[in-house]
Design a protein around this motif. Structure first.
Motif, PDB file in Angstrom:
ATOM      1  N   ILE A  45     -81.964  56.361  65.144  1.00  0.00           N
ATOM      2  CA  ILE A  45     -80.485  56.245  64.298  1.00  0.00           C
ATOM      3  C   ILE A  45     -80.749  55.348  62.844  1.00  0.00           C
ATOM      4  CG2 ILE A  45     -78.938  55.281  65.447  1.00  0.00           C
ATOM      5  CD1 ILE A  45     -76.551  56.508  64.965  1.00  0.00           C
ATOM      6  N   ILE A  46     -79.820  55.751  61.701  1.00  0.00           N
ATOM      7  CA  ILE A  46     -80.501  54.305  60.839  1.00  0.00           C
ATOM      8  C   ILE A  46     -79.217  53.897  60.785  1.00  0.00           C
ATOM      9  CG2 ILE A  46     -82.038  55.790  59.991  1.00  0.00           C
ATOM     10  CD1 ILE A  46     -79.675  56.123  57.838  1.00  0.00           C
ATOM     11  N   SER A  47     -78.687  52.180  60.047  1.00  0.00           N
ATOM     12  CA  SER A  47     -77.971  51.500  59.911  1.00  0.00           C
ATOM     13  C   SER A  47     -76.552  52.337  59.277  1.00  0.00           C
ATOM     14  CB  SER A  47     -78.717  50.441  59.536  1.00  0.00           C
ATOM     15  OG  SER A  47     -79.427  49.634  60.310  1.00  0.00           O
ATOM     16  N   GLU A  48     -76.639  52.706  58.414  1.00  0.00           N
ATOM     17  CA  GLU A  48     -75.606  53.782  57.535  1.00  0.00           C
ATOM     18  C   GLU A  48     -74.783  54.500  58.835  1.00  0.00           C
ATOM     19  OE1 GLU A  48     -72.861  54.159  54.712  1.00  0.00           O
ATOM     20  OE2 GLU A  48     -74.493  52.592  55.027  1.00  0.00           O
ATOM     21  N   GLN A  49     -75.834  55.005  59.816  1.00  0.00           N
ATOM     22  CA  GLN A  49     -75.153  56.301  60.591  1.00  0.00           C
ATOM     23  C   GLN A  49     -74.324  55.311  61.500  1.00  0.00           C
ATOM     24  OE1 GLN A  49     -79.145  58.257  61.639  1.00  0.00           O
ATOM     25  NE2 GLN A  49     -78.467  59.604  60.123  1.00  0.00           N
ATOM     26  N   LEU A  50     -75.118  54.499  62.098  1.00  0.00           N
ATOM     27  CA  LEU A  50     -74.523  54.005  63.167  1.00  0.00           C
ATOM     28  C   LEU A  50     -73.131  52.990  62.722  1.00  0.00           C
ATOM     29  CD1 LEU A  50     -75.066  52.516  65.987  1.00  0.00           C
ATOM     30  CD2 LEU A  50     -76.535  50.323  64.964  1.00  0.00           C
ATOM     31  N   SER A  51     -73.016  52.987  61.436  1.00  0.00           N
ATOM     32  CA  SER A  51     -71.873  52.182  60.653  1.00  0.00           C
ATOM     33  C   SER A  51     -71.425  53.098  60.854  1.00  0.00           C
ATOM     34  CB  SER A  51     -72.680  51.579  59.549  1.00  0.00           C
ATOM     35  OG  SER A  51     -70.510  51.082  58.805  1.00  0.00           O
ATOM     36  N   ASN A 140     -63.452  55.394  55.327  1.00  0.00           N
ATOM     37  CA  ASN A 140     -64.269  55.471  54.685  1.00  0.00           C
ATOM     38  C   ASN A 140     -63.801  55.035  52.859  1.00  0.00           C
ATOM     39  OD1 ASN A 140     -66.450  56.502  55.642  1.00  0.00           O
ATOM     40  ND2 ASN A 140     -65.288  58.187  56.096  1.00  0.00           N
ATOM     41  N   PHE A 141     -62.761  55.493  52.445  1.00  0.00           N
ATOM     42  CA  PHE A 141     -61.603  54.899  51.545  1.00  0.00           C
ATOM     43  C   PHE A 141     -62.569  53.504  51.727  1.00  0.00           C
ATOM     44  CE2 PHE A 141     -58.698  54.084  48.815  1.00  0.00           C
ATOM     45  CZ  PHE A 141     -58.912  55.106  46.908  1.00  0.00           C
ATOM     46  N   VAL A 142     -62.037  52.510  51.558  1.00  0.00           N
ATOM     47  CA  VAL A 142     -61.720  51.436  51.770  1.00  0.00           C
ATOM     48  C   VAL A 142     -63.076  50.777  52.342  1.00  0.00           C
ATOM     49  CG1 VAL A 142     -60.894  49.575  52.967  1.00  0.00           C
ATOM     50  CG2 VAL A 142     -59.189  51.435  52.704  1.00  0.00           C
ATOM     51  N   LYS A 143     -63.866  51.521  52.481  1.00  0.00           N
ATOM     52  CA  LYS A 143     -65.394  50.821  52.999  1.00  0.00           C
ATOM     53  C   LYS A 143     -65.944  50.891  51.597  1.00  0.00           C
ATOM     54  CE  LYS A 143     -68.705  52.327  55.237  1.00  0.00           C
ATOM     55  NZ  LYS A 143     -70.202  53.486  55.631  1.00  0.00           N
ATOM     56  N   HIS A 144     -65.343  51.970  50.655  1.00  0.00           N
ATOM     57  CA  HIS A 144     -66.646  52.405  49.504  1.00  0.00           C
ATOM     58  C   HIS A 144     -65.271  51.501  48.260  1.00  0.00           C
ATOM     59  CE1 HIS A 144     -69.100  55.272  51.995  1.00  0.00           C
ATOM     60  NE2 HIS A 144     -69.801  54.551  51.898  1.00  0.00           N
ATOM     61  N   GLY A 145     -64.397  50.954  48.656  1.00  0.00           N
ATOM     62  CA  GLY A 145     -64.470  49.845  47.661  1.00  0.00           C
ATOM     63  C   GLY A 145     -63.285  50.610  47.012  1.00  0.00           C
ATOM     64  N   GLY A 146     -62.526  51.626  47.887  1.00  0.00           N
ATOM     65  CA  GLY A 146     -61.154  52.235  47.719  1.00  0.00           C
ATOM     66  C   GLY A 146     -59.702  51.014  47.991  1.00  0.00           C
ATOM     67  N   LYS A 147     -58.439  50.840  46.860  1.00  0.00           N
ATOM     68  CA  LYS A 147     -57.895  50.345  47.439  1.00  0.00           C
ATOM     69  C   LYS A 147     -56.552  51.468  48.144  1.00  0.00           C
ATOM     70  CE  LYS A 147     -59.253  46.281  46.416  1.00  0.00           C
ATOM     71  NZ  LYS A 147     -59.874  45.314  47.077  1.00  0.00           N
ATOM     72  N   ARG A 148     -56.071  50.789  49.573  1.00  0.00           N
ATOM     73  CA  ARG A 148     -54.656  52.515  49.593  1.00  0.00           C
ATOM     74  C   ARG A 148     -53.583  51.703  49.538  1.00  0.00           C
ATOM     75  NH1 ARG A 148     -55.210  52.018  56.327  1.00  0.00           N
ATOM     76  NH2 ARG A 148     -55.177  49.244  55.602  1.00  0.00           N
ATOM     77  N   GLN A 149     -52.748  52.595  49.043  1.00  0.00           N
ATOM     78  CA  GLN A 149     -50.665  52.556  48.242  1.00  0.00           C
ATOM     79  C   GLN A 149     -50.476  52.637  49.845  1.00  0.00           C
ATOM     80  OE1 GLN A 149     -51.118  51.646  44.925  1.00  0.00           O
ATOM     81  NE2 GLN A 149     -52.932  51.709  44.898  1.00  0.00           N
ATOM     82  N   TYR A 150     -49.402  51.289  50.469  1.00  0.00           N
ATOM     83  CA  TYR A 150     -49.004  50.805  51.275  1.00  0.00           C
ATOM     84  C   TYR A 150     -47.011  51.719  51.212  1.00  0.00           C
ATOM     85  CZ  TYR A 150     -52.736  48.240  52.605  1.00  0.00           C
ATOM     86  OH  TYR A 150     -53.946  47.900  52.693  1.00  0.00           O
TER      87      TYR A 150
END
Length: 150
Positions: A45-51, A140-150
């Motif tokens: 496995i590679i680190s990204e997959q492990l993440s 995934n959204f937040v991990k890639h820089g997204g901001k959730r709307q509460y």
């Protein structure tokens, strides 16, 4: 609305705390057992997959991999076609502790599911998988820089 995440969090912290105490005897620090198990079950496995499997960021993965490598539980090997890619493998030392970790996991599962029928245990599992899938999109959204709307 029922706050199940508080209960899930308390369960996770209790089990993690017990594991961390018990795994000191095999020289594993906080949460490292999880990395050893996932790498053992997914050789190369590679680190990204492990993440994605563990749901932690790449910096945390890199730090944990480095420590486990220093302790001799895992090793990184370069990809034959792309030297920048490092595949992760459990060493012989890592393979030796895997059964102990799995026994602990099995025991914890048995304790957690005391008094549940097989059908109820399967339902709990299925519900938790659904909950995880619901959360995966936000993670995934937040991990890639997204901001959730509460």
């Amino acid at each position: 609305m029922v706050d199940i995440l508080r209960e899930v969090g308390m369960i996770e912290r209790a089990l993690d705390s017990m594991s961390n105490i018990e795994f000191k005897q095999i020289d594993l620090a906080r949460g490292q057992y999880l990395y050893v198990v996932r790498i053992y079950e997914n050789p190369g496995i590679i680190s990204e997959q492990l993440s994605g499997l563990i749901k932690v960021d790449r910096t945390t993965i890199a730090r944990a991999v480095k420590k486990l490598e220093q302790k001799g539980f895992i090793e990184r090997r370069s990809d034959p076609t792309n030297k920048k890619i490092k595949h992760l493998y459990v060493t012989e030392k890592g393979k030796q502790i895997y059964p102990f970790i799995i026994r602990e996991n099995s025991h914890s599962n048995d304790v957690a599911l005391q008094g549940f029928s097989e059908q109820e245990a399967q339902q709990v599992h299925d519900y938790l998988v659904r909950i995880r899938h619901n959360i995966d999109h936000d993670w995934n959204f937040v991990k890639h820089g997204g901001k959730r709307q509460y």
